[in-house]
Design a protein around this motif. Sequence first.
Motif, mmCIF file in Angstrom:
data_model
loop_
_atom_site.group_PDB
_atom_site.id
_atom_site.type_symbol
_atom_site.label_atom_id
_atom_site.label_comp_id
_atom_site.label_asym_id
_atom_site.label_seq_id
_atom_site.Cartn_x
_atom_site.Cartn_y
_atom_site.Cartn_z
ATOM 1 N N ARG A 1 -8.156 -11.985 -1.533
ATOM 2 C CA ARG A 1 -7.564 -11.796 -2.969
ATOM 3 C C ARG A 1 -8.253 -10.637 -3.306
ATOM 4 N NH1 ARG A 1 -4.386 -14.921 -5.991
ATOM 5 N NH2 ARG A 1 -4.253 -16.536 -4.276
ATOM 6 N N ALA A 2 -9.407 -10.465 -3.183
ATOM 7 C CA ALA A 2 -10.341 -9.396 -3.657
ATOM 8 C C ALA A 2 -9.753 -8.046 -3.018
ATOM 9 C CB ALA A 2 -11.888 -9.542 -3.470
ATOM 10 N N TYR A 3 -9.869 -8.174 -1.776
ATOM 11 C CA TYR A 3 -9.236 -7.178 -0.751
ATOM 12 C C TYR A 3 -7.792 -6.519 -1.094
ATOM 13 C CZ TYR A 3 -7.377 -5.019 3.460
ATOM 14 O OH TYR A 3 -6.712 -4.158 4.466
ATOM 15 N N ALA A 4 -6.946 -7.464 -1.504
ATOM 16 C CA ALA A 4 -5.490 -6.825 -2.132
ATOM 17 C C ALA A 4 -5.497 -6.581 -3.220
ATOM 18 C CB ALA A 4 -4.615 -8.275 -1.914
ATOM 19 N N ALA A 5 -6.518 -6.854 -4.243
ATOM 20 C CA ALA A 5 -6.653 -6.190 -5.513
ATOM 21 C C ALA A 5 -6.922 -4.824 -5.269
ATOM 22 C CB ALA A 5 -7.505 -7.110 -6.355
ATOM 23 N N TYR A 6 -8.013 -4.626 -4.614
ATOM 24 C CA TYR A 6 -8.350 -3.393 -4.250
ATOM 25 C C TYR A 6 -7.196 -2.442 -3.510
ATOM 26 C CZ TYR A 6 -11.108 0.552 -2.540
ATOM 27 O OH TYR A 6 -11.587 1.784 -2.106
ATOM 28 N N LEU A 7 -6.782 -2.986 -2.751
ATOM 29 C CA LEU A 7 -5.777 -2.296 -1.806
ATOM 30 C C LEU A 7 -4.573 -1.520 -2.839
ATOM 31 C CD1 LEU A 7 -4.850 -1.919 1.149
ATOM 32 C CD2 LEU A 7 -3.220 -3.827 0.669
ATOM 33 N N VAL A 8 -4.111 -2.456 -3.608
ATOM 34 C CA VAL A 8 -3.114 -1.839 -4.701
ATOM 35 C C VAL A 8 -3.656 -1.284 -6.093
ATOM 36 C CG1 VAL A 8 -1.494 -3.165 -3.522
ATOM 37 C CG2 VAL A 8 -2.841 -4.289 -5.682
ATOM 38 N N ARG A 9 -4.998 -0.903 -6.119
ATOM 39 C CA ARG A 9 -5.689 -0.464 -7.354
ATOM 40 C C ARG A 9 -4.799 1.066 -7.630
ATOM 41 N NH1 ARG A 9 -11.732 0.244 -7.139
ATOM 42 N NH2 ARG A 9 -11.151 2.110 -8.486
ATOM 43 N N ARG A 10 -4.248 1.036 -8.875
ATOM 44 C CA ARG A 10 -3.357 2.185 -9.086
ATOM 45 C C ARG A 10 -4.586 3.440 -9.484
ATOM 46 N NH1 ARG A 10 0.878 -1.408 -10.600
ATOM 47 N NH2 ARG A 10 0.739 -2.203 -8.236
ATOM 48 N N LEU B 1 0.855 -1.195 -0.042
ATOM 49 C CA LEU B 1 -0.118 0.046 0.080
ATOM 50 C C LEU B 1 1.107 1.316 0.030
ATOM 51 C CD1 LEU B 1 -2.870 1.061 0.360
ATOM 52 C CD2 LEU B 1 -2.333 1.276 2.613
ATOM 53 N N GLN B 2 1.993 1.216 0.761
ATOM 54 C CA GLN B 2 2.726 2.097 0.829
ATOM 55 C C GLN B 2 3.385 2.595 -0.543
ATOM 56 O OE1 GLN B 2 3.550 4.823 3.441
ATOM 57 N NE2 GLN B 2 4.359 5.735 1.468
ATOM 58 N N ILE B 3 3.835 1.626 -1.336
ATOM 59 C CA ILE B 3 4.529 1.755 -2.459
ATOM 60 C C ILE B 3 3.567 2.365 -3.459
ATOM 61 C CG2 ILE B 3 5.306 0.619 -4.294
ATOM 62 C CD1 ILE B 3 6.674 -1.432 -2.333
ATOM 63 N N VAL B 4 2.268 1.986 -3.374
ATOM 64 C CA VAL B 4 1.074 2.365 -4.437
ATOM 65 C C VAL B 4 0.855 3.699 -4.054
ATOM 66 C CG1 VAL B 4 -1.345 2.237 -4.815
ATOM 67 C CG2 VAL B 4 0.166 0.104 -4.601
ATOM 68 N N ASP B 5 1.052 4.162 -2.640
ATOM 69 C CA ASP B 5 0.913 5.816 -2.360
ATOM 70 C C ASP B 5 1.873 6.408 -2.866
ATOM 71 O OD1 ASP B 5 -1.624 5.682 -1.202
ATOM 72 O OD2 ASP B 5 -0.829 5.306 0.786
ATOM 73 N N ASP B 6 3.046 5.913 -3.002
ATOM 74 C CA ASP B 6 4.254 6.524 -3.774
ATOM 75 C C ASP B 6 4.042 6.773 -4.946
ATOM 76 O OD1 ASP B 6 5.575 6.127 -1.006
ATOM 77 O OD2 ASP B 6 6.904 5.029 -1.729
#
Lengths: 344, 344
Positions: free
Chosen positions: B333-342, B226-231
């Motif tokens: 799996r669905a949660y993680a996919a949502y978490l890192v949505r760009r 999540l932090q990397i996606v926020d970056d």
Amino acid sequence: MALDASPAFPRSIARTQALVRPALHEAVRTLHPWQAEIASYAFGWAGDEGGRTGSGGKGLRPALVVLCAQGVGVPAATAVPAAVAVELVHAFSLIHDDIIDGDERRRHRETVWKVYGVGPALLAGDGLLALAMRTLAMAPGSERATRHLSAALMEIVHGQTDDVLFEERAWTGGEAVSVEEYAGMAGGKSGALFACAAALGAVLGGVRPAVVDRLTEMGRHLGIALQIVDDLLGLWGEQEVMGKPVLSDLRRRKKTLPVVAALAAPGAPARRLAGLLDDAPREGGQEALRAAARLIEEAGGRGLAERQADERVEAALRIADEVLERSVAADLRAYAAYLVRRDR
Amino acid sequence: MALDASPAFPRSIARTQALVRPALHEAVRTLHPWQAEIASYAFGWAGDEGGRTGSGGKGLRPALVVLCAQGVGVPAATAVPAAVAVELVHAFSLIHDDIIDGDERRRHRETVWKVYGVGPALLAGDGLLALAMRTLAMAPGSERATRHLSAALMEIVHGQTDDVLFEERAWTGGEAVSVEEYAGMAGGKSGALFACAAALGAVLGGVRPAVVDRLTEMGRHLGIALQIVDDLLGLWGEQEVMGKPVLSDLRRRKKTLPVVAALAAPGAPARRLAGLLDDAPREGGQEALRAAARLIEEAGGRGLAERQADERVEAALRIADEVLERSVAADLRAYAAYLVRRDR
């Protein structure tokens, strides 16, 4: 002058300092190195730019933890994590309070935010609070103790919030802060951590709730007494002894007990005081503040505050005689006498 | 647009929100009324001056608490105090971070300190942290859970401290922040609370340490992802979606993964980037920052960060498949996919 060298400095405090300080140092070493550096400054272990180390506070709260624990038959060693946690919470709250109040001096040195900046000081406070929780949580059988500490933290923040809100309120009229409201605020802001300190070692030692409740009550009386003495010193103390500017409470419109009580009193001095404070601009001169301090005294605010501090101490000592072993109750008497010394 | 209405918003998050929110509201009601008001603003329940309420965050962390607990056989109700505590810690850390970073916008609104002032915001953060501890401590059998949460808090503050210190370090040369140092910082600042969230409900439910350790590891991977996606969003996201200014990380010399990785790469774009960043004044124009973002991409920083985020998610999902019940692993799996949505 090292405070420890003062003849009136109770031996019981010096004794508990020797017991608690190594554990406190050990805990601080687990922080991020930069946080440990800031904490060392806050505790007075590390010098400032002029090389001045500090007294690092008097260790009043950890001493109370250990004394009260011993007084109800809990070994001092059992109480040490509680003493460390309480001292860490105290350090956290001083650092954050100084940011909130914008205070630049504490214990004869610059405050943490003034030296390191607001962001790092804020973060250092957070680190000390986390460390307090961690230290207590890792003690054996910590569940009950953690409940006590977290409840105290809620009360401290509640009291702090009132303290901040009271500054915005008018000195007189419907908005005026009453003596009862003051007691509620001080009972949280200053009383809650002393209440917790008096109880926490006993809680870790598995002492039954009825006794813990009495210790809590005793600690709260002492904490409120200390706050009242600080209020008095803020108006009539000597700057050199206090290590921070005199009369700044009044300048910041802090609703301390002497002024709240004076304004609630009947008579001419109270009315003149009300007029003076209402008219005074926020950055009023030192002379106006000194005149206000004189009127507070004439209106009876100083006397009432001194009496209330004494009554709190007496109430605490009655509980001490009731619940603590005799030799410890005697130690607590010396401790309380030191706590409310007006020449600190 | 209510986030809950988005088709990609996982049903599992919406479900846990319905479970956790009433308990969160109930906890906030125990704060000082003024603190509760500030907390309501922070959570987006109360409107700003323009009457705009907020999304109040996506409830990612409490959802992870409940999902992981259920996935190892712990009833959702047992995990609720853990979920509330984790969400309160998150709120505390956002409020304090915004003060530390001087950020004025979050979630399309002004930050708490910008609306209420630094002092009250700081105090509100403290209140939320105290409430988090209190909520967890009052849960039955909370000793182990409190140890986990306090350890996480230590790590969060440690990571935050690194994050602040990294800003002061030069982009290149011996002072440069390495990809490994980034991982350590992000593992604390963002990874620790996710790690704690994944484990805490299970801990309250008495799940054995070996499983708790795996959940902790899984959560940490997700938090770092999540932090990397926020970056990435901070460099290439759309301001309208993010609710705060783009490129401010770069302006503040935050050592985010894309820029750290780009500067460590060989080749001409990395060298041009180094020159551009070293020369850029702190308040460099938006055009220079956009040029830097393009060079970060050319030097491979964007690609590397995207790959690392994906790898973290894959590592988390491998653990999920191993330790969670099958239906919950699918939810995760669905949660993680949502978490890192760009395109968040």
